[in-house]
Design an enzyme around this catalytic site. Structure first.
Site, PDB file in Angstrom:
ATOM      1  N   GLY A  64       0.784  -1.231   0.000  1.00  0.00           N
ATOM      2  CA  GLY A  64       0.000   0.000   0.000  1.00  0.00           C
ATOM      3  C   GLY A  64       0.812   1.274   0.000  1.00  0.00           C
ATOM      4  O   GLY A  64       0.261   2.357  -0.183  1.00  0.00           O
TER       5      GLY A  64
ATOM      6  N   GLU B 133       4.456  -5.894   2.089  1.00  0.00           N
ATOM      7  CA  GLU B 133       4.288  -6.369   0.700  1.00  0.00           C
ATOM      8  C   GLU B 133       4.151  -5.219  -0.291  1.00  0.00           C
ATOM      9  O   GLU B 133       3.122  -5.087  -0.960  1.00  0.00           O
ATOM     10  CB  GLU B 133       3.020  -7.232   0.615  1.00  0.00           C
ATOM     11  N   PRO B 134       5.153  -4.382  -0.411  1.00  0.00           N
ATOM     12  CA  PRO B 134       5.009  -3.287  -1.369  1.00  0.00           C
ATOM     13  C   PRO B 134       5.092  -3.769  -2.812  1.00  0.00           C
ATOM     14  O   PRO B 134       5.866  -4.666  -3.130  1.00  0.00           O
ATOM     15  CB  PRO B 134       6.195  -2.370  -1.050  1.00  0.00           C
TER      16      PRO B 134
ATOM     17  N   ARG C  90      -4.796   2.776 -15.918  1.00  0.00           N
ATOM     18  CA  ARG C  90      -5.024   3.516 -14.667  1.00  0.00           C
ATOM     19  C   ARG C  90      -5.762   4.848 -14.842  1.00  0.00           C
ATOM     20  O   ARG C  90      -6.702   5.131 -14.101  1.00  0.00           O
ATOM     21  CB  ARG C  90      -3.700   3.720 -13.927  1.00  0.00           C
TER      22      ARG C  90
ATOM     23  N   TYR D 226      -9.208   4.573 -12.869  1.00  0.00           N
ATOM     24  CA  TYR D 226      -9.283   5.242 -11.561  1.00  0.00           C
ATOM     25  C   TYR D 226      -9.236   6.767 -11.672  1.00  0.00           C
ATOM     26  O   TYR D 226      -9.173   7.456 -10.657  1.00  0.00           O
ATOM     27  CB  TYR D 226      -8.094   4.824 -10.676  1.00  0.00           C
TER      28      TYR D 226
ATOM     29  N   CYS E 257     -11.323   3.040 -29.073  1.00  0.00           N
ATOM     30  CA  CYS E 257     -12.598   3.638 -29.458  1.00  0.00           C
ATOM     31  C   CYS E 257     -13.562   3.746 -28.291  1.00  0.00           C
ATOM     32  O   CYS E 257     -14.606   3.083 -28.249  1.00  0.00           O
ATOM     33  CB  CYS E 257     -13.207   2.855 -30.617  1.00  0.00           C
TER      34      CYS E 257
HETATM   35  N1  LLP Z   1      -0.607  -7.162  -0.780  1.00  0.00           N
HETATM   36  C1  LLP Z   1      -1.857  -7.454  -1.165  1.00  0.00           C
HETATM   37  C2  LLP Z   1      -2.568  -8.533  -0.489  1.00  0.00           C
HETATM   38  C3  LLP Z   1      -2.468  -6.724  -2.199  1.00  0.00           C
HETATM   39  O1  LLP Z   1      -3.708  -7.023  -2.572  1.00  0.00           O
HETATM   40  C4  LLP Z   1      -1.750  -5.684  -2.846  1.00  0.00           C
HETATM   41  C5  LLP Z   1      -2.360  -4.914  -3.943  1.00  0.00           C
HETATM   42  C6  LLP Z   1      -0.437  -5.421  -2.427  1.00  0.00           C
HETATM   43  C7  LLP Z   1       0.101  -6.180  -1.389  1.00  0.00           C
HETATM   44  C8  LLP Z   1       0.416  -4.360  -3.065  1.00  0.00           C
HETATM   45  O2  LLP Z   1      -0.094  -3.089  -2.957  1.00  0.00           O
HETATM   46  P1  LLP Z   1       0.815  -1.844  -3.382  1.00  0.00           P
HETATM   47  O3  LLP Z   1       2.002  -1.807  -2.455  1.00  0.00           O
HETATM   48  O4  LLP Z   1       1.244  -2.023  -4.762  1.00  0.00           O
HETATM   49  O5  LLP Z   1      -0.063  -0.666  -3.201  1.00  0.00           O
HETATM   50  N2  LLP Z   1      -4.480  -1.634  -9.774  1.00  0.00           N
HETATM   51  C9  LLP Z   1      -4.422  -0.668  -8.698  1.00  0.00           C
HETATM   52  C10 LLP Z   1      -3.769  -1.247  -7.472  1.00  0.00           C
HETATM   53  C11 LLP Z   1      -4.407  -2.517  -6.975  1.00  0.00           C
HETATM   54  C12 LLP Z   1      -3.678  -3.124  -5.811  1.00  0.00           C
HETATM   55  C13 LLP Z   1      -4.191  -4.484  -5.476  1.00  0.00           C
HETATM   56  N3  LLP Z   1      -3.541  -5.092  -4.366  1.00  0.00           N
HETATM   57  C14 LLP Z   1      -3.714   0.588  -9.200  1.00  0.00           C
HETATM   58  O6  LLP Z   1      -3.322   0.626 -10.369  1.00  0.00           O
HETATM   59  O7  LLP Z   1      -3.563   1.548  -8.447  1.00  0.00           O
END
Ligand code: LLP
Length: 433
Positions: free
Chosen positions: A240, A282-283, A320, A324, A351
């Protein structure tokens, strides 16, 4: 992680020491360009920030952000583990050399055969529901089998509603209020629940909700330890960690963030007498987000009711902005220092009206033939690309200190048609022609 541009000797945008216009000429557009050093720097920055405060610290790179095999190899070399969400991601991780014990499978609505594959691969299972627990008990001999659970701590955050994964509206994890009972249920079945996990959302730049999630998860872990006698081997706070997509956004101060998070973690460990479990995060985005640029060429400048600059990529290539409403910073790669003088829309070639990379963006004057670089296209970019409009997906190159490697060939139309079968009854020539 900043918006300072590297300029090539010819005055063009340079990425990892390679001239962007040269890359576009050599490999065509649209093209993803990944900067290897940036990935390594990002990984090391996070690792250092946390591990200096808590030694037993592990990163599980969330490979859904970018599963390119070379990116995976880089992170394996750096010592990362993997957060995987599907058999495909597990397979990719094993193929790129990750130790199965350093792969944590956190699926959602997981099928039995997916769990069977996970177990056979020797990968660790992080369960999302009671249903999954009960079905797993029929797939493996639970006796001493180590598992963990994803818990929804009723805290959520994220850059968009779709990216908030904690709280009442979220489909993920087991409920906070049932956690003790679920761990007891697992023990009763014979399992050895040794981990606890949460992930509250994605694209978080404000440390506060993340800190609240850490505190809450630790209280839940304390409760489980006291009431179910679980001895935690690892506690995983998920991903996150956000990155700024626009120069106006604040960078997450990773040093302060890590200090505060590990501080909260250690206080709660002591408070609940939880020993010294491995601390995991978990980045995904933080590691790869700013490491890639999407190069796309202007082919049409149209003065309609508004000014549209049309390029040869679309939301099939980078979803994206359409999905979003995400901002992605855009620079003119063949004149990166040109002054921004007019407001215009950058439109893709799909399109659909929603296929825009930018609306009302102030940019330099753009001409047909110009090369545009869309920044921060390393996370959830290629991995969310599609073949919509029957367009092949683009190529990817890896750059490092001026060295360039093609790491994914551009798809062809044959790839788009791949796997389709026309029934013979439809192969007869139409009577109408
Ligand atoms: N751990 C779990 C269980 C997750 O579901 C996710 C992301 C992460 C780690 C990694 O999150 P991050 O550090 O990358 O924020 N498609 C969206 C993002 C969806 C994220 C889904 N889960 C976007 O383009 O912003």
């Amino acid at each position: 992680m900043n918006f300072d541009l590297e300029i090539s000797k010819k005055g063009n945008l340079s990425i990892g020491g390679a001239d962007a216009t040269h890359l576009a000429q050599e490999y065509g557009t649209p093209l993803y360009v990944i900067d290897e050093n940036r990935i390594r720097d990002n990984y090391r920055r996070v690792y250092r920030a946390f591990s200096q405060h808590y030694k037993d610290f592990q990163i599980f790179y969330a490979c859904k952000a970018n599963t390119n095999l070379s990116v995976m190899r880089i992170l394996e070399e750096e010592g990362s583990g993997i957060d995987a969400v599907s058999p495909g991601e597990i397979y990719t991780s094993l193929l790129t050399g990750f130790n199965p014990q350093r792969i944590l499978f956190t699926g959602n609505n997981v099928k039995d055969d997916e769990m069977e594959f996970t177990v056979e691969s020797g990968v660790r299972l992080n369960l999302d529901s009671i249903s999954q627990l009960k079905r797993l008990a029929k797939i493996v001999d639970p006796d001493g089998f180590k598992i963990s659970f994803r818990v929804n701590p009723m805290v959520g955050a994220g850059h968009h509603e779709h990216c908030i994964t904690g709280g009442e509206m979220s489909k993920f994890g087991i409920m906070e209020k049932e956690a003790v009972e679920v761990y007891k249920m697992a023990q009763k079945l014979g399992f050895d629940p040794v981990g606890i996990h949460t992930h509250i959302g994605s694209g978080i730049l404000d440390p506060e909700p993340f800190k609240l999630a850490v505190t809450t998860l630790m209280d839940i872990a304390g409760d489980i330890s006291e009431n179910a006698g679980v001895k935690f081997e690892f506690i995983d706070f998920g991903g996150g960690l956000g990155i700024p997509y626009s120069p106006d956004e604040q960078i997450l101060d990773i040093e302060t963030f890590a200090k505060e998070i590990t501080g909260l973690f250690k206080d709660k460990l002591a408070h609940y007498n939880l020993g010294k479990p491995t601390m995991c995060i978990e980045p995904g985005r933080y590691i790869v987000g700013d490491a890639s640029y999407l190069l796309t060429r202007v082919n049409t400048v149209k003065q309609s009711y508004r000014k549209f600059v049309g390029v040869d990529a679309g939301f099939n290539t980078l979803l994206r902005p359409s999905m979003y409403g995400s901002y992605h910073h855009i620079v003119l790669a063949n004149k990166p220092l040109a002054e921004s003088v007019e407001k215009l829309d950058i439109a893709g070639n799909v399109c659909e009206s929603g296929d825009l990379f930018a609306r009302d963006r102030t940019l330099p004057e753009l001409e047909e033939g110009d090369l545009i670089a869309i920044m921060n296209a390393g996370a959830y970019a290629f991995s969310m690309a599609s073949q919509y409009n029957s367009r092949p997906r683009p190529a990817e190159v890896l750059v490092k200190n001026g060295e360039i490697d093609l790491i994914r060939e551009r798809e062809t139309i044959a790839d788009v048609l791949n796997k389709q079968i026309i029934p013979t009854r439809l192969l007869n020539k139409s009577k109408k022609n």
